[in-house]
Design a protein around this motif. Structure first.
Motif, PDB file in Angstrom:
ATOM      1  N   GLU A 160       0.759  -1.200   0.107  1.00 24.20           N
ATOM      2  CA  GLU A 160      -0.037   0.438  -0.131  1.00 24.20           C
ATOM      3  C   GLU A 160       1.035   1.301  -0.242  1.00 24.20           C
ATOM      4  OE1 GLU A 160      -0.300  -2.743   1.908  1.00 24.20           O
ATOM      5  OE2 GLU A 160      -2.251  -3.449   1.299  1.00 24.20           O
ATOM      6  N   SER A 161       2.720   1.196   0.287  1.00 22.06           N
ATOM      7  CA  SER A 161       2.694   2.328  -0.062  1.00 22.06           C
ATOM      8  C   SER A 161       3.379   3.092  -1.463  1.00 22.06           C
ATOM      9  CB  SER A 161       4.063   2.008   0.935  1.00 22.06           C
ATOM     10  OG  SER A 161       4.298   1.227   1.665  1.00 22.06           O
ATOM     11  N   ASP A 162       3.500   4.340  -1.068  1.00 19.78           N
ATOM     12  CA  ASP A 162       3.450   5.270  -2.059  1.00 19.78           C
ATOM     13  C   ASP A 162       4.990   4.656  -2.984  1.00 19.78           C
ATOM     14  OD1 ASP A 162       4.147   7.140  -3.757  1.00 19.78           O
ATOM     15  OD2 ASP A 162       3.208   8.922  -3.100  1.00 19.78           O
ATOM     16  N   ILE A 163       5.144   3.589  -3.609  1.00 23.20           N
ATOM     17  CA  ILE A 163       6.529   3.697  -4.471  1.00 23.20           C
ATOM     18  C   ILE A 163       7.687   3.709  -5.258  1.00 23.20           C
ATOM     19  CG2 ILE A 163       7.217   1.216  -6.076  1.00 23.20           C
ATOM     20  CD1 ILE A 163       4.688   0.049  -5.703  1.00 23.20           C
ATOM     21  N   ALA A 164       7.031   5.027  -5.465  1.00 19.50           N
ATOM     22  CA  ALA A 164       7.399   6.302  -6.841  1.00 19.50           C
ATOM     23  C   ALA A 164       8.316   7.213  -5.689  1.00 19.50           C
ATOM     24  CB  ALA A 164       6.533   7.171  -6.939  1.00 19.50           C
ATOM     25  N   LEU A 165       7.460   7.282  -4.473  1.00 19.61           N
ATOM     26  CA  LEU A 165       7.875   8.169  -2.854  1.00 19.61           C
ATOM     27  C   LEU A 165       9.178   7.071  -2.339  1.00 19.61           C
ATOM     28  CD1 LEU A 165       8.334  10.680  -1.198  1.00 19.61           C
ATOM     29  CD2 LEU A 165       6.394   9.663  -0.062  1.00 19.61           C
ATOM     30  N   ASP A 218       4.984 -11.841  -2.036  1.00 19.79           N
ATOM     31  CA  ASP A 218       3.581 -12.412  -1.903  1.00 19.79           C
ATOM     32  C   ASP A 218       3.047 -11.225  -0.382  1.00 19.79           C
ATOM     33  OD1 ASP A 218       2.858 -14.080  -3.496  1.00 19.79           O
ATOM     34  OD2 ASP A 218       3.628 -15.950  -2.569  1.00 19.79           O
ATOM     35  N   ASN A 219       4.518 -10.766   0.345  1.00 18.78           N
ATOM     36  CA  ASN A 219       4.326  -9.982   1.739  1.00 18.78           C
ATOM     37  C   ASN A 219       4.352  -8.337   0.955  1.00 18.78           C
ATOM     38  OD1 ASN A 219       3.686 -12.065   3.183  1.00 18.78           O
ATOM     39  ND2 ASN A 219       5.390 -13.047   3.341  1.00 18.78           N
ATOM     40  N   TRP A 220       5.438  -8.212   0.346  1.00 16.51           N
ATOM     41  CA  TRP A 220       5.715  -6.703   0.009  1.00 16.51           C
ATOM     42  C   TRP A 220       6.199  -6.148  -0.760  1.00 16.51           C
ATOM     43  CZ3 TRP A 220       8.150  -9.959   4.553  1.00 16.51           C
ATOM     44  CH2 TRP A 220       9.251 -10.919   4.298  1.00 16.51           C
ATOM     45  N   ILE A 221       6.646  -5.333  -1.369  1.00 15.56           N
ATOM     46  CA  ILE A 221       8.035  -5.056  -2.037  1.00 15.56           C
ATOM     47  C   ILE A 221       9.469  -4.204  -1.588  1.00 15.56           C
ATOM     48  CG2 ILE A 221       8.165  -3.259  -4.097  1.00 15.56           C
ATOM     49  CD1 ILE A 221       4.951  -2.473  -3.351  1.00 15.56           C
ATOM     50  N   GLU A 222       9.762  -5.140  -2.127  1.00 16.41           N
ATOM     51  CA  GLU A 222      11.338  -5.212  -1.720  1.00 16.41           C
ATOM     52  C   GLU A 222      12.454  -4.076  -2.880  1.00 16.41           C
ATOM     53  OE1 GLU A 222      15.087  -8.132  -2.890  1.00 16.41           O
ATOM     54  OE2 GLU A 222      13.890  -8.938  -0.726  1.00 16.41           O
ATOM     55  N   VAL A 223      12.663  -3.018  -1.994  1.00 15.97           N
ATOM     56  CA  VAL A 223      13.405  -2.210  -3.008  1.00 15.97           C
ATOM     57  C   VAL A 223      14.873  -2.767  -2.275  1.00 15.97           C
ATOM     58  CG1 VAL A 223      14.047   0.084  -2.741  1.00 15.97           C
ATOM     59  CG2 VAL A 223      11.478  -0.315  -2.009  1.00 15.97           C
ATOM     60  N   ASN A 224      15.575  -2.818  -3.312  1.00 15.15           N
ATOM     61  CA  ASN A 224      17.272  -3.074  -3.490  1.00 15.15           C
ATOM     62  C   ASN A 224      17.995  -2.020  -3.942  1.00 15.15           C
ATOM     63  OD1 ASN A 224      20.060  -4.587  -5.145  1.00 15.15           O
ATOM     64  ND2 ASN A 224      18.661  -5.845  -2.930  1.00 15.15           N
ATOM     65  N   GLN A 239      15.542   4.973   6.932  1.00 13.23           N
ATOM     66  CA  GLN A 239      14.474   4.611   8.146  1.00 13.23           C
ATOM     67  C   GLN A 239      13.877   5.554   8.742  1.00 13.23           C
ATOM     68  OE1 GLN A 239      15.556   3.373  12.211  1.00 13.23           O
ATOM     69  NE2 GLN A 239      13.733   1.996  12.303  1.00 13.23           N
ATOM     70  N   GLN A 240      14.481   6.995   9.400  1.00 14.89           N
ATOM     71  CA  GLN A 240      14.120   8.081   9.382  1.00 14.89           C
ATOM     72  C   GLN A 240      13.384   9.279   8.682  1.00 14.89           C
ATOM     73  OE1 GLN A 240      17.670  10.046  10.267  1.00 14.89           O
ATOM     74  NE2 GLN A 240      18.043   9.269  12.543  1.00 14.89           N
ATOM     75  N   SER A 241      13.578   8.665   7.139  1.00 12.38           N
ATOM     76  CA  SER A 241      12.900   9.664   6.109  1.00 12.38           C
ATOM     77  C   SER A 241      11.367   8.634   5.214  1.00 12.38           C
ATOM     78  CB  SER A 241      13.991   9.582   4.730  1.00 12.38           C
ATOM     79  OG  SER A 241      15.136  10.197   4.648  1.00 12.38           O
ATOM     80  N   ILE A 242      11.554   7.533   5.839  1.00 11.53           N
ATOM     81  CA  ILE A 242      10.700   6.516   5.681  1.00 11.53           C
ATOM     82  C   ILE A 242       9.914   7.211   7.123  1.00 11.53           C
ATOM     83  CG2 ILE A 242       8.874   4.674   5.952  1.00 11.53           C
ATOM     84  CD1 ILE A 242      11.921   3.220   4.028  1.00 11.53           C
ATOM     85  N   GLY A 302       2.963   7.895   7.134  1.00 11.81           N
ATOM     86  CA  GLY A 302       2.101   6.584   6.768  1.00 11.81           C
ATOM     87  C   GLY A 302       2.336   6.979   5.290  1.00 11.81           C
ATOM     88  N   LYS A 303       2.953   7.767   4.508  1.00 15.29           N
ATOM     89  CA  LYS A 303       2.832   7.510   3.250  1.00 15.29           C
ATOM     90  C   LYS A 303       3.545   6.096   2.411  1.00 15.29           C
ATOM     91  CE  LYS A 303       2.079  12.160   1.584  1.00 15.29           C
ATOM     92  NZ  LYS A 303       2.395  13.660   0.556  1.00 15.29           N
TER      93      LYS A 303
END
Length: 301
Positions: free
Chosen positions: A187-192, A240-246, A268-271, A276-277
């Motif tokens: 559900e996250s904003d992938i582009a962001l 199935d569980n998440w989107i992995e940003v490598n 982590q701090q930036s996220i 919640g986006k």
């Protein structure tokens, strides 16, 4: 004087004198080599073994000189005896000979030097000393994670430079590529999320990218190697569980663990700042409701 000259003309006497001169020469050579090894080898155990090896070889030579002096008559027999003796010595001391040859190979070919981080014979560590027999490493890994010292000092025979691959982390290009996986929800904003990860990595690693660029150009000019991207790059993987940003990036070979920690902490701090986006993911478990069962009992007649 005439008696002495007559004695020296005797073939047996001449043979004995030659033998004694050779024995004296070998004994002197043993003493000189022992003194040389004492000066050149700092490790007491290695020095002791090397000195004993020199003595053993010298005594073997004396034994065979005595043997061939009184039992061999023709030059053909001399050749056979010397050949067999040389072959026996070579076979017996092959590991020592290979180690000494390996030390020359390391020195002249510059396979590695003190201060380099290498992996040889399955052991990884920083080279802290190279002598005529052994390479000494400060071991990395084993029961500790990442590239941390285990605290053990490892001595590896120089003969291993001829027996397998040598992985050098710092010889011509003191940087390595590493990866960091950031897991976000569907559900996250992938582009962001991509923008945050790439921006933080580019800013934090700009110094590494700049310093590695000059070194990489030297590598491309010196070796037959294709050009590579040194700036941080991203790749996505959907599960199935998440989107992995490598995130793939370049860093100093001695700072892999520290760089990965700094990257993750900053990302982590930036996220969290997105409110919640973008949400970090974790393993999810879906529970299914058991359908209601309607049981009817017929009365007995």
């Amino acid at each position: 004087m005439d008696a002495l000259l007559d004695f020296l003309k005797d073939p047996f006497a001449a043979k004995v004198i030659k033998l004694l001169l050779w024995i004296i020469f070998i004994i002197i050579a043993i003493g000189l080599l022992r003194k040389l090894l004492k000066k050149r080898i700092g490790d007491a155990t290695i020095r002791y073994k090397a000195q004993k090896g020199v003595e053993l070889v010298g005594y073997f030579f004396i034994f065979f000189l005595v043997l061939i002096s009184f039992t061999v008559e023709s030059i053909e027999d001399y050749t056979i005896i010397i050949g067999l003796f040389t072959a026996g010595i070579t076979f017996t001391l092959q590991e020592l000979i290979l180690s000494i040859a390996g030390s020359f190979y390391i020195f002249f070919v510059r396979v590695y030097k003190p201060g380099d981080r290498i992996e040889i014979n399955g052991i990884k560590g920083d080279v802290i000393d190279i002598d005529s027999i052994y390479t000494t490493l400060m071991e990395l890994g084993e029961w500790v994670s990442s590239d941390n010292y285990s605290g053990r000092i490892v001595k590896i025979s120089n003969a291993f430079v001829f027996k397998g691959p040598i992985k050098n982390y710092s010889m011509d290009f003191p940087f390595v590529w590493d990866e960091l996986n950031i897991l976000i929800t569907h559900e996250s904003d992938i582009a962001l999320a991509k923008k945050i990860v790439l921006a933080d990595a580019t800013e934090l690693l700009s110094e590494y990218t700049k310093n590695s660029l000059a070194k990489w150009k030297e590598m491309v000019a010196h070796y037959y190697i294709e050009d590579a991207t040194l700036e941080p790059t991203l790749a996505l993987k959907i599960t199935d569980n998440w989107i992995e940003v490598n995130l793939r990036y370049i860093t100093d070979y001695k700072l892999r663990r520290a760089t990965k920690h700094q990257l993750f902490e900053r990302i982590q701090q930036s996220i969290f700042a997105t409110e919640g986006k973008v949400v970090l993911a974790s393993t999810t478990l879906q529970l299914l409701k058991i359908p209601d069962i309607n049981v009817q009992v017929k009365p007995q007649a």
